[in-house]
Motif scaffolding. Structure first.
Motif, PDB file in Angstrom:
ATOM      1  N   GLY A 177       0.772  -1.236   0.000  1.00 51.05           N
ATOM      2  CA  GLY A 177       0.000   0.000   0.000  1.00 51.05           C
ATOM      3  C   GLY A 177       0.793   1.271   0.000  1.00 51.05           C
ATOM      4  N   VAL A 178       2.108   1.202  -0.302  1.00 54.25           N
ATOM      5  CA  VAL A 178       2.945   2.401  -0.288  1.00 54.25           C
ATOM      6  C   VAL A 178       3.161   2.906  -1.710  1.00 54.25           C
ATOM      7  CG1 VAL A 178       5.187   3.372   0.309  1.00 54.25           C
ATOM      8  CG2 VAL A 178       4.133   1.654   1.791  1.00 54.25           C
ATOM      9  N   ASP A 179       2.833   4.173  -1.927  1.00 52.41           N
ATOM     10  CA  ASP A 179       3.049   4.812  -3.223  1.00 52.41           C
ATOM     11  C   ASP A 179       4.462   5.402  -3.221  1.00 52.41           C
ATOM     12  OD1 ASP A 179       2.809   5.963  -5.697  1.00 52.41           O
ATOM     13  OD2 ASP A 179       1.613   7.672  -5.009  1.00 52.41           O
ATOM     14  N   SER A 180       5.422   4.640  -3.713  1.00 51.62           N
ATOM     15  CA  SER A 180       6.819   5.078  -3.700  1.00 51.62           C
ATOM     16  C   SER A 180       7.340   5.198  -5.127  1.00 51.62           C
ATOM     17  CB  SER A 180       7.676   4.078  -2.912  1.00 51.62           C
ATOM     18  OG  SER A 180       7.646   2.797  -3.521  1.00 51.62           O
ATOM     19  N   TYR A 181       8.528   5.744  -5.258  1.00 52.66           N
ATOM     20  CA  TYR A 181       9.128   5.889  -6.585  1.00 52.66           C
ATOM     21  C   TYR A 181      10.641   5.781  -6.483  1.00 52.66           C
ATOM     22  CZ  TYR A 181      10.034  10.682  -4.978  1.00 52.66           C
ATOM     23  OH  TYR A 181      10.447  11.768  -4.249  1.00 52.66           O
ATOM     24  N   ALA A 237       9.145   7.930  -0.735  1.00 54.13           N
ATOM     25  CA  ALA A 237       7.687   8.037  -0.649  1.00 54.13           C
ATOM     26  C   ALA A 237       7.386   9.425  -0.115  1.00 54.13           C
ATOM     27  CB  ALA A 237       7.112   6.966   0.268  1.00 54.13           C
ATOM     28  N   GLY A 238       6.683  10.214  -0.901  1.00 50.96           N
ATOM     29  CA  GLY A 238       6.388  11.576  -0.480  1.00 50.96           C
ATOM     30  C   GLY A 238       7.626  12.418  -0.246  1.00 50.96           C
ATOM     31  N   GLY A 239       8.687  12.156  -0.966  1.00 51.09           N
ATOM     32  CA  GLY A 239       9.919  12.930  -0.825  1.00 51.09           C
ATOM     33  C   GLY A 239      10.849  12.437   0.267  1.00 51.09           C
ATOM     34  N   LYS A 240      10.400  11.473   1.082  1.00 52.68           N
ATOM     35  CA  LYS A 240      11.230  10.938   2.164  1.00 52.68           C
ATOM     36  C   LYS A 240      11.760   9.560   1.784  1.00 52.68           C
ATOM     37  CE  LYS A 240       8.681  13.353   5.831  1.00 52.68           C
ATOM     38  NZ  LYS A 240       7.931  13.192   7.102  1.00 52.68           N
ATOM     39  N   LYS A 241      12.945   9.233   2.257  1.00 53.38           N
ATOM     40  CA  LYS A 241      13.544   7.941   1.922  1.00 53.38           C
ATOM     41  C   LYS A 241      12.871   6.823   2.707  1.00 53.38           C
ATOM     42  CE  LYS A 241      17.756   7.582   0.712  1.00 53.38           C
ATOM     43  NZ  LYS A 241      19.238   7.596   0.648  1.00 53.38           N
ATOM     44  N   THR A 276      11.003   7.813   6.139  1.00 53.14           N
ATOM     45  CA  THR A 276       9.640   7.371   6.409  1.00 53.14           C
ATOM     46  C   THR A 276       9.635   5.847   6.382  1.00 53.14           C
ATOM     47  OG1 THR A 276       7.301   7.646   5.819  1.00 53.14           O
ATOM     48  CG2 THR A 276       8.871   7.417   3.987  1.00 53.14           C
ATOM     49  N   SER A 277       8.482   5.251   6.607  1.00 50.17           N
ATOM     50  CA  SER A 277       8.394   3.790   6.671  1.00 50.17           C
ATOM     51  C   SER A 277       7.032   3.325   6.179  1.00 50.17           C
ATOM     52  CB  SER A 277       8.610   3.316   8.110  1.00 50.17           C
ATOM     53  OG  SER A 277       7.544   3.770   8.950  1.00 50.17           O
ATOM     54  N   VAL A 278       6.894   2.010   5.975  1.00 52.30           N
ATOM     55  CA  VAL A 278       5.622   1.446   5.551  1.00 52.30           C
ATOM     56  C   VAL A 278       4.530   1.779   6.568  1.00 52.30           C
ATOM     57  CG1 VAL A 278       4.362  -0.689   5.064  1.00 52.30           C
ATOM     58  CG2 VAL A 278       6.740  -0.438   4.290  1.00 52.30           C
ATOM     59  N   GLN A 279       4.851   1.664   7.851  1.00 52.34           N
ATOM     60  CA  GLN A 279       3.864   1.939   8.891  1.00 52.34           C
ATOM     61  C   GLN A 279       3.418   3.403   8.874  1.00 52.34           C
ATOM     62  OE1 GLN A 279       5.153   1.030  12.877  1.00 52.34           O
ATOM     63  NE2 GLN A 279       3.134   1.376  13.765  1.00 52.34           N
ATOM     64  N   GLU A 280       4.382   4.301   8.692  1.00 51.22           N
ATOM     65  CA  GLU A 280       4.041   5.722   8.683  1.00 51.22           C
ATOM     66  C   GLU A 280       3.229   6.100   7.452  1.00 51.22           C
ATOM     67  OE1 GLU A 280       7.627   8.131  10.641  1.00 51.22           O
ATOM     68  OE2 GLU A 280       8.321   6.395   9.491  1.00 51.22           O
TER      69      GLU A 280
END
Length: 299
Positions: free
Chosen positions: A179-183, A192-196, A244-248
């Motif tokens: 469920g994480v929108d990362s790139y 994810a959202g600019g955070k590693k 950041t993390s999957v949980q966050e």
């Protein structure tokens, strides 16, 4: 007005005059003028072989260690221009400085190599990254991170840089399952959202590639880190780039077993292999022991 080379000549003359006298005192160790000059010559010779000459900009992202002085005076010996800047700087700040001065080379610590790799595509003038020091900081926690280590032959990829791309995209696909929108944009960092949220490191050893991937599934407690390594409060937000993390990102902490299973399945699919528990093979053991020896040496 004296030319820039005068600093290099000044050191040579001082070294001839004072030779074994102390030039630097660092962590209880005395470094003579002769040793300072000899190490500066090594830096100058190395840069010269890279094609660096008069007027070329050489960036220096180094802390207050003897290496800083070796590099600074080595650059002067070539009549090149030293561009030192703060080791606390991150992505955009580094890219801005390198583009502004049109640096052809950056000299930095090995633990910042991954950071430079990330912004390197945005700095067209940068031709070489020169690393010094063996210490590499990797922030991990038993309940916060998942580590993946692969030992592959170089012939697995057309060029080593592809290891970053394939493993990076592989991790992005796994994060999407949770469920994480990362790139993945540049070598090394998945965000994810600019955070590693994950990191990829690749080391070449003989005919092998050691690939280490680190994924944050839960928040990393940085308070523990800052109790061990003190930094001034005003730069604490720059000492570690935003994480950041999957949980966050999702509000749910995945189990280590579930994340591990998804990651291993993705590796099997990407590289067409079957993974099973067991002892390391000869080449894998060689790569592992070589990497461990380097890590132990740097402690």
């Amino acid at each position: 007005m004296q030319d820039i080379q005068s600093l290099g000549r000044m050191l040579e003359q001082t070294a001839k005059k004072y030779k074994k006298k102390q030039a630097i005192l660092f962590e209880g160790r005395e470094i003579s003028y002769r040793e300072l000059d000899e190490n500066a010559n090594k830096v100058a010779n190395g840069l010269q072989k890279l094609g660096i000459g008069k007027g070329d900009r050489v960036a220096m992202m180094l802390p207050n260690t003897p290496d800083f002085l070796y590099c600074f005076f080595g650059i002067q010996k070539l009549a090149a221009v030293a561009v030192p800047f703060n080791t606390m700087y991150k992505g955009r700040e580094i890219a801005h400085i390198l583009n502004d001065c049109e640096a052809r080379v950056i000299i930095t610590l090995s633990n910042t190599a991954n950071l430079i790799n990330e912004i390197r595509p945005d700095v067209p003038s940068l031709e070489h990254v020169v690393l010094t020091g063996n210490r590499t900081l990797v922030f991990t926690g038993p309940e916060s991170t998942v580590n993946l280590q692969l030992v592959l032959g170089k012939d697995t990829f057309e060029k080593p840089e592809q290891a970053f791309e394939r493993v990076g995209n592989l991790i992005v696909a796994v994060l999407k399952e949770f469920g994480v929108d990362s790139y993945y944009k540049h070598r090394g960092g998945i965000r994810a959202g600019g955070k590693k949220i994950a990191n990829v490191l690749v080391n070449e050893i003989e005919n092998l590639l050691m690939i280490n991937a680190l994924c944050f599934i839960g928040p990393l407690p940085l308070d523990t880190f800052f109790r061990v390594i003190w930094v001034p409060p005003e730069v604490k937000d720059k000492a570690v780039e935003p994480l950041t993390s999957v949980q966050e990102e999702t509000g749910t902490l995945p189990s280590l077993e579930d994340f591990k299973k998804a990651l291993l399945t993705a590796v099997e699919k990407e590289f067409g292999v079957e993974l099973e528990a067991g002892s390391l093979k000869r080449d894998e053991l060689f790569g592992y022991e070589k990497a461990k020896a380097v890590a132990t040496k740097s402690l």
